[in-house]
Design an enzyme around this catalytic site. Structure first.
Site, PDB file in Angstrom:
ATOM      1  N   SER A 124       0.824  -1.154  -0.040  1.00 38.61           N
ATOM      2  CA  SER A 124      -0.140   0.178  -0.096  1.00 38.61           C
ATOM      3  C   SER A 124       0.879   1.291  -0.089  1.00 38.61           C
ATOM      4  CB  SER A 124      -0.739  -0.236   1.193  1.00 38.61           C
ATOM      5  OG  SER A 124      -1.248   1.152   1.504  1.00 38.61           O
ATOM      6  N   TYR A 148      -2.075  -0.910  10.161  1.00 36.69           N
ATOM      7  CA  TYR A 148      -2.326  -1.532   8.949  1.00 36.69           C
ATOM      8  C   TYR A 148      -1.306  -1.599   8.064  1.00 36.69           C
ATOM      9  CZ  TYR A 148      -3.701  -1.595   4.233  1.00 36.69           C
ATOM     10  OH  TYR A 148      -3.448  -1.868   2.827  1.00 36.69           O
ATOM     11  N   LYS A 152       1.934  -3.941   6.341  1.00 31.55           N
ATOM     12  CA  LYS A 152       2.232  -4.089   4.809  1.00 31.55           C
ATOM     13  C   LYS A 152       3.924  -3.881   5.082  1.00 31.55           C
ATOM     14  CE  LYS A 152      -1.573  -4.634   2.930  1.00 31.55           C
ATOM     15  NZ  LYS A 152      -1.930  -5.933   2.237  1.00 31.55           N
TER      16      LYS A 152
HETATM   17  C1  WQD Z   1      -9.111  10.173   0.910  1.00 32.28           C
HETATM   18  C2  WQD Z   1      -9.177  11.560   1.049  1.00 32.28           C
HETATM   19  C3  WQD Z   1      -9.479  12.142   3.317  1.00 32.28           C
HETATM   20  C4  WQD Z   1     -13.541   9.925   3.886  1.00 32.28           C
HETATM   21  C5  WQD Z   1      -6.875   4.761   2.167  1.00 32.28           C
HETATM   22  C6  WQD Z   1      -7.078   3.607   3.247  1.00 32.28           C
HETATM   23  C7  WQD Z   1      -5.742   3.069   3.126  1.00 32.28           C
HETATM   24  C8  WQD Z   1      -5.101   2.890   1.665  1.00 32.28           C
HETATM   25  C9  WQD Z   1      -5.310   3.872   0.796  1.00 32.28           C
HETATM   26  C10 WQD Z   1      -4.858   0.655   0.847  1.00 32.28           C
HETATM   27  C11 WQD Z   1      -8.340  12.221   2.654  1.00 32.28           C
HETATM   28  C12 WQD Z   1     -10.880  12.528   2.810  1.00 32.28           C
HETATM   29  C13 WQD Z   1     -11.990  10.330   3.452  1.00 32.28           C
HETATM   30  C14 WQD Z   1     -14.404  10.917   4.255  1.00 32.28           C
HETATM   31  C15 WQD Z   1     -13.196  12.838   3.631  1.00 32.28           C
HETATM   32  N1  WQD Z   1      -5.669   1.718   1.068  1.00 32.28           N
HETATM   33  N2  WQD Z   1     -12.108  11.924   3.223  1.00 32.28           N
HETATM   34  N3  WQD Z   1     -14.169  12.178   4.285  1.00 32.28           N
HETATM   35  O1  WQD Z   1      -6.554   8.287   3.419  1.00 32.28           O
HETATM   36  O2  WQD Z   1      -5.762   7.762   1.137  1.00 32.28           O
HETATM   37  O3  WQD Z   1      -6.324   6.078   2.892  1.00 32.28           O
HETATM   38  O4  WQD Z   1      -6.718   4.365   0.853  1.00 32.28           O
HETATM   39  O5  WQD Z   1      -3.793   0.293   1.201  1.00 32.28           O
HETATM   40  O6  WQD Z   1      -6.044   1.960   3.677  1.00 32.28           O
HETATM   41  O7  WQD Z   1      -7.175   4.175   4.515  1.00 32.28           O
HETATM   42  O8  WQD Z   1      -8.049   7.321   1.610  1.00 32.28           O
HETATM   43  O9  WQD Z   1     -10.376   7.506   0.907  1.00 32.28           O
HETATM   44  O10 WQD Z   1      -9.662   7.305   3.360  1.00 32.28           O
HETATM   45  O11 WQD Z   1      -9.256   9.480   2.187  1.00 32.28           O
HETATM   46  O12 WQD Z   1     -13.077  14.034   3.507  1.00 32.28           O
HETATM   47  O13 WQD Z   1     -15.531  10.455   4.792  1.00 32.28           O
HETATM   48  O14 WQD Z   1     -10.685  11.722   1.599  1.00 32.28           O
HETATM   49  O15 WQD Z   1      -9.448  13.218   4.506  1.00 32.28           O
HETATM   50  O16 WQD Z   1      -7.976  13.379   2.188  1.00 32.28           O
HETATM   51  P1  WQD Z   1      -6.557   7.519   2.075  1.00 32.28           P
HETATM   52  P2  WQD Z   1      -9.418   7.774   2.032  1.00 32.28           P
END
Ligand code: WQD
Length: 332
Positions: A124, A148, A152
């Site tokens: 990841s 998590y 990885k």
């Molecule tokens: C994206 C953006 C949030 C939810 C995730 C996983 C991680 C990994 C990659 C596999 C951020 C914002 C989110 C919401 C929001 N996957 N957001 N409101 O943070 O890159 O990490 O993807 O390995 O396991 O956790 O992705 O989709 O959670 O957030 O504003 O309800 O959307 O703050 O900027 P992230 P995400």
């Protein structure tokens, strides 16, 4: 060639199985169905018009994994099975270490026993932590910021040690950025449990009326509009990336690490706006505080995957947001 796909009923696994079958690989799935449904197997068969073998069970069940290798003559493994919710991992670290690491160790032990030494591991982009600069290259420093991503990172280390102990292994470690979208049949896609953690699942939840409104976590980041920036990649592109990796590990031994993203940077507001425009639907949202542990911005430098895997994502944002919604409409 016969490929064992661990977690093959999941979001990325199911799309990867379709891609493999469509390119005439034989597919065997092992999945404990903890976060997926068995009917995905039939859906994959319907999409591809091909057959595949399914074993329901846990990778930590050594007898079962041994039986699969004894019966199936596996040539290579795509190891996707993993718990993956960051917030859950913070609350239940032992569960994450046990599930993700123990299962990998069992798998590697049995692979070694049967001299199956070709592996693709799904890692990841979260293991880059808060990157020192952007875009992110594979040789940047790595630091996990939650259990998590620790799992990885540990597994990447285990795989390096394994390769150092036996240079016959061929290992491709794929570091995923943010997969969204769904298969064009809209039969398979992402099925988040209860309250989703990630942005797109939350947006489709609001769009389909399951959730009231989206919280945008922070509008004071040092980004184009103040909201968090990510590199979203269509899940079918990601599946194609696995196919390219299989082609490579088939030709040569070694261990290498690849960013699988698009290199494009989109903010939360850009995702919401694109979703609304393409799907002609309003997403109700409010600005709230930053989510603890969130990273301001991350997106990939995809040069290495392009040069070595001959992989380049082809699907743009419009297709991603459309496919995410179309799947959710039909399956919620
Ligand atoms: C994206 C953006 C949030 C939810 C995730 C996983 C991680 C990994 C990659 C596999 C951020 C914002 C989110 C919401 C929001 N996957 N957001 N409101 O943070 O890159 O990490 O993807 O390995 O396991 O956790 O992705 O989709 O959670 O957030 O504003 O309800 O959307 O703050 O900027 P992230 P995400």
């Amino acid at each position: 060639m016969k490929i064992l796909v661990t977690g093959g009923c999941g979001f990325i696994g199911s799309h990867t199985c379709c891609e493999l079958l469509e390119h005439n690989y034989e597919v065997v799935i092992i999945d404990n169905l903890s976060h997926s449904q068995e009917d995905v197997v039939d859906k994959i068969k319907t999409i591809t018009n091909k057959n595949l073998k399914f074993y329901k069970g846990d990778l930590r069940d050594k007898e079962l994994v041994d039986k699969i290798f004894r019966q199936e003559n596996i040539d290579a493994v795509i190891h996707l099975a993993s718990l993956k919710v960051v917030s859950e991992s913070v609350k239940k670290p032992i569960l994450y270490y046990q599930n993700n690491i123990e299962s990998t160790l069992t798998l590697l032990e049995i692979m070694t026993k049967y001299k199956c030494k070709k592996l693709i591991f799904s890692s990841s982009a979260t293991i880059y932590g808060n990157p020192e600069k952007l875009p992110i290259k594979e040789n940047f420093s790595l630091h996990a910021t939650n259990p998590y991503s620790s799992t990885k990172l540990y597994i990447e280390g285990i795989l390096k040690d394994l390769y150092n102990s036996d240079n016959e292994w061929a290992i491709a470690v794929l570091r995923f950025f943010n997969p969204i979208g769904s298969h064009k049949s809209y039969l398979i896609g992402e099925n988040p449990q209860d309250i989703p953690d990630n942005l797109m699942s939350y947006i489709v939840g609001v769009a389909t009326g399951k959730l009231d409104l989206l919280n945008v976590f922070g509008d004071d980041y040092n980004t184009k509009d103040g909201t968090g920036v990510r590199d979203y990649i269509h899940v079918v592109d990601l599946a194609v990336g696995h196919l390219k990796a299989i082609e490579l590990i088939n030709q040569t031994s070694g261990i290498d690490f690849y960013n699988l993203g698009t290199g494009n940077e989109y903010s939360v507001l850009e995702i919401i706006n694109a979703f609304e425009k393409v799907n002609n639907v309003k997403i109700k949202y409010i600005m709230t505080a930053r989510r603890p542990g969130d990273i301001e911005a991350f997106y990939a430098d995809c040069t290495h995957a392009k040069e070595k895997l001959n992989f380049e994502a082809t699907k743009g944002l419009e297709e991603m947001v459309r496919d995410s919604y179309e799947y959710a409409k039909r399956n919620s």
